[in-house]
Design a protein around this motif. Structure first.
Motif, PDB file in Angstrom:
ATOM      1  N   GLN A  17       1.000  -1.304   0.345  1.00  0.00           N
ATOM      2  CA  GLN A  17      -0.478  -0.545  -0.148  1.00  0.00           C
ATOM      3  C   GLN A  17       0.578   1.280  -0.220  1.00  0.00           C
ATOM      4  OE1 GLN A  17      -2.895   0.272   2.730  1.00  0.00           O
ATOM      5  NE2 GLN A  17      -3.984   1.785   2.015  1.00  0.00           N
ATOM      6  N   VAL A  18       0.687   2.267  -1.061  1.00  0.00           N
ATOM      7  CA  VAL A  18       1.075   3.393  -1.509  1.00  0.00           C
ATOM      8  C   VAL A  18       0.942   4.889   0.070  1.00  0.00           C
ATOM      9  CG1 VAL A  18       2.492   2.524  -3.396  1.00  0.00           C
ATOM     10  CG2 VAL A  18       0.173   4.646  -3.407  1.00  0.00           C
ATOM     11  N   PHE A  19       1.738   5.436  -0.236  1.00  0.00           N
ATOM     12  CA  PHE A  19       1.380   6.267   0.822  1.00  0.00           C
ATOM     13  C   PHE A  19       0.697   8.015  -0.034  1.00  0.00           C
ATOM     14  CE2 PHE A  19       1.995  11.652   1.011  1.00  0.00           C
ATOM     15  CZ  PHE A  19       2.169  11.957   2.221  1.00  0.00           C
ATOM     16  N   MET A  20      -0.504   8.086   0.508  1.00  0.00           N
ATOM     17  CA  MET A  20      -1.873   8.928  -0.016  1.00  0.00           C
ATOM     18  C   MET A  20      -1.666  10.185   1.003  1.00  0.00           C
ATOM     19  SD  MET A  20      -4.701   5.798  -1.540  1.00  0.00           S
ATOM     20  CE  MET A  20      -4.772   5.510  -0.396  1.00  0.00           C
ATOM     21  N   ASN A  21      -1.187  11.056   0.421  1.00  0.00           N
ATOM     22  CA  ASN A  21      -1.937  12.458   0.974  1.00  0.00           C
ATOM     23  C   ASN A  21      -3.583  12.902   0.319  1.00  0.00           C
ATOM     24  OD1 ASN A  21      -2.396  13.683  -0.711  1.00  0.00           O
ATOM     25  ND2 ASN A  21       0.155  14.943  -0.547  1.00  0.00           N
ATOM     26  N   LYS A  22      -3.761  13.604   1.891  1.00  0.00           N
ATOM     27  CA  LYS A  22      -5.631  14.200   1.542  1.00  0.00           C
ATOM     28  C   LYS A  22      -5.518  14.259  -0.401  1.00  0.00           C
ATOM     29  CE  LYS A  22      -6.026  14.324   6.297  1.00  0.00           C
ATOM     30  NZ  LYS A  22      -5.479  15.586   7.075  1.00  0.00           N
ATOM     31  N   SER A  23      -4.774  15.114  -0.425  1.00  0.00           N
ATOM     32  CA  SER A  23      -4.603  14.896  -2.105  1.00  0.00           C
ATOM     33  C   SER A  23      -5.187  14.445  -2.795  1.00  0.00           C
ATOM     34  CB  SER A  23      -4.222  16.677  -2.908  1.00  0.00           C
ATOM     35  OG  SER A  23      -2.568  15.884  -2.623  1.00  0.00           O
ATOM     36  N   ASN A  24      -4.440  13.312  -3.375  1.00  0.00           N
ATOM     37  CA  ASN A  24      -4.543  11.820  -3.727  1.00  0.00           C
ATOM     38  C   ASN A  24      -4.629  10.904  -3.422  1.00  0.00           C
ATOM     39  OD1 ASN A  24      -2.382  11.026  -2.107  1.00  0.00           O
ATOM     40  ND2 ASN A  24      -1.055  10.498  -4.290  1.00  0.00           N
ATOM     41  N   ALA A  25      -5.631  11.013  -2.026  1.00  0.00           N
ATOM     42  CA  ALA A  25      -6.865   9.725  -1.594  1.00  0.00           C
ATOM     43  C   ALA A  25      -7.706   9.504  -2.079  1.00  0.00           C
ATOM     44  CB  ALA A  25      -7.293  10.260   0.069  1.00  0.00           C
ATOM     45  N   TYR A  26      -7.912   8.107  -2.651  1.00  0.00           N
ATOM     46  CA  TYR A  26      -9.536   7.736  -3.056  1.00  0.00           C
ATOM     47  C   TYR A  26     -10.210   7.387  -1.841  1.00  0.00           C
ATOM     48  CZ  TYR A  26      -6.647   3.359  -1.822  1.00  0.00           C
ATOM     49  OH  TYR A  26      -6.657   2.317  -1.680  1.00  0.00           O
ATOM     50  N   ALA A  27     -11.316   7.238  -2.292  1.00  0.00           N
ATOM     51  CA  ALA A  27     -12.383   7.458  -1.339  1.00  0.00           C
ATOM     52  C   ALA A  27     -12.157   6.211  -0.144  1.00  0.00           C
ATOM     53  CB  ALA A  27     -13.716   6.160  -1.707  1.00  0.00           C
ATOM     54  N   SER A  28     -11.483   5.673   0.275  1.00  0.00           N
ATOM     55  CA  SER A  28     -11.181   4.609   1.843  1.00  0.00           C
ATOM     56  C   SER A  28     -10.314   5.568   2.454  1.00  0.00           C
ATOM     57  CB  SER A  28     -10.596   3.543   0.633  1.00  0.00           C
ATOM     58  OG  SER A  28      -9.328   3.357   1.240  1.00  0.00           O
ATOM     59  N   GLY A  29      -9.976   6.543   2.132  1.00  0.00           N
ATOM     60  CA  GLY A  29      -9.206   7.874   2.919  1.00  0.00           C
ATOM     61  C   GLY A  29      -7.907   7.282   2.394  1.00  0.00           C
ATOM     62  N   TYR A  30      -6.890   8.190   3.360  1.00  0.00           N
ATOM     63  CA  TYR A  30      -5.854   8.837   3.284  1.00  0.00           C
ATOM     64  C   TYR A  30      -4.860   7.854   3.682  1.00  0.00           C
ATOM     65  CZ  TYR A  30      -3.337  11.270   6.759  1.00  0.00           C
ATOM     66  OH  TYR A  30      -2.415  11.926   7.932  1.00  0.00           O
ATOM     67  N   HIS A  31      -3.695   7.711   3.664  1.00  0.00           N
ATOM     68  CA  HIS A  31      -3.016   6.304   4.220  1.00  0.00           C
ATOM     69  C   HIS A  31      -1.035   7.506   4.288  1.00  0.00           C
ATOM     70  CE1 HIS A  31      -0.005   2.821   4.103  1.00  0.00           C
ATOM     71  NE2 HIS A  31      -1.277   2.570   4.919  1.00  0.00           N
ATOM     72  N   ASP A  32      -1.408   7.277   5.728  1.00  0.00           N
ATOM     73  CA  ASP A  32       0.090   8.482   5.884  1.00  0.00           C
ATOM     74  C   ASP A  32       1.214   7.615   5.874  1.00  0.00           C
ATOM     75  OD1 ASP A  32       0.375   6.563   7.920  1.00  0.00           O
ATOM     76  OD2 ASP A  32      -1.030   8.280   9.153  1.00  0.00           O
ATOM     77  N   GLY A  33       1.728   6.507   5.194  1.00  0.00           N
ATOM     78  CA  GLY A  33       3.530   6.086   5.499  1.00  0.00           C
ATOM     79  C   GLY A  33       2.974   4.590   4.222  1.00  0.00           C
ATOM     80  N   THR A  34       3.732   4.018   4.050  1.00  0.00           N
ATOM     81  CA  THR A  34       4.390   3.070   2.928  1.00  0.00           C
ATOM     82  C   THR A  34       4.271   1.402   4.023  1.00  0.00           C
ATOM     83  OG1 THR A  34       5.371   4.567   1.831  1.00  0.00           O
ATOM     84  CG2 THR A  34       5.211   2.031   1.512  1.00  0.00           C
ATOM     85  N   ASP A  35       3.182   0.673   3.166  1.00  0.00           N
ATOM     86  CA  ASP A  35       3.387  -0.245   3.640  1.00  0.00           C
ATOM     87  C   ASP A  35       3.975  -1.322   2.744  1.00  0.00           C
ATOM     88  OD1 ASP A  35       1.307   0.669   5.512  1.00  0.00           O
ATOM     89  OD2 ASP A  35      -0.397  -0.908   4.980  1.00  0.00           O
TER      90      ASP A  35
END
Length: 191
Positions: A17-35
């Protein structure tokens, strides 16, 4: 800022799972790191020269996801850029470091585990299945943030990772540190 990969064999194909800040997050929300996915117990290394700021030990052993969210983990403060912090979550509960240690880039700070809120196939992995092979839910959540005007501004650690930087550590020294810290924990002296 250039970071070392979080473990010796890490490559882009290990990212689940990649980092997604609030500007590039999709419907499930943002992810503050890399898995990152690898094997249970994989040695995790410092992304740069750091100060061990805090160790977290999961305290909840029931099926509630409250308090289990991140499981065991650590916070590392950059020595190069003191307002930058690195986070590793879902680690095994015994660390080869203690708060206040200075750890050089590429040296071991923990081990990949499956503590906290971890899923497999869209379902939370029950605690009773986590300590038996194949150790379901094993991964590392690697986060990074910069303190700006008293607020955490998360950044994409993958975007600043140089996969060509060498990761070298002494396994015997690392295991001695883990065993010493395990002994301290068993004596009730969490560090």
């Amino acid at each position: 800022m250039i970071l070392t990969k979080p473990y010796k064999s890490a490559n882009r194909g290990d990212v689940s799972q990649v980092f997604m800040n609030k500007s590039n997050a999709y419907a499930s929300g943002y992810h503050d790191g890399t898995d990152w996915c690898s094997s249970y117990g994989t040695f995790l290394v410092a992304p740069e020269d750091v100060l061990i700021e805090r160790l977290y030990y999961g305290e909840f052993l029931d099926q509630s996801t409250e308090g289990l969210r991140r499981g065991h983990g650590l916070v590392m403060k950059s020595l190069e850029t003191p307002n930058v912090y690195h986070l590793y979550w879902h680690c095994l509960p015994i660390f080869p470091v203690k708060v206040g240690d200075v750890v050089n880039r590429g040296k071991v700070v923990g081990q990949m585990g499956n503590t906290g809120y971890v899923m497999r196939g869209g379902v939370v992995v029950p605690l009773e299945l986590r300590n038996i092979p194949p150790y379901q839910g094993t991964h590392l959540h690697q986060g990074g943030y910069e303190m700006v005007n008293g607020e955490k501004v998360f950044f994409d650690t993958l975007a600043v990772t140089d996969f060509s930087l060498p990761v070298n550590y002494d396994v015997i020294t690392t295991m001695k540190s883990i065993l010493q810290n395990m002994s301290n924990v068993l004596k009730g002296q969490k560090k």
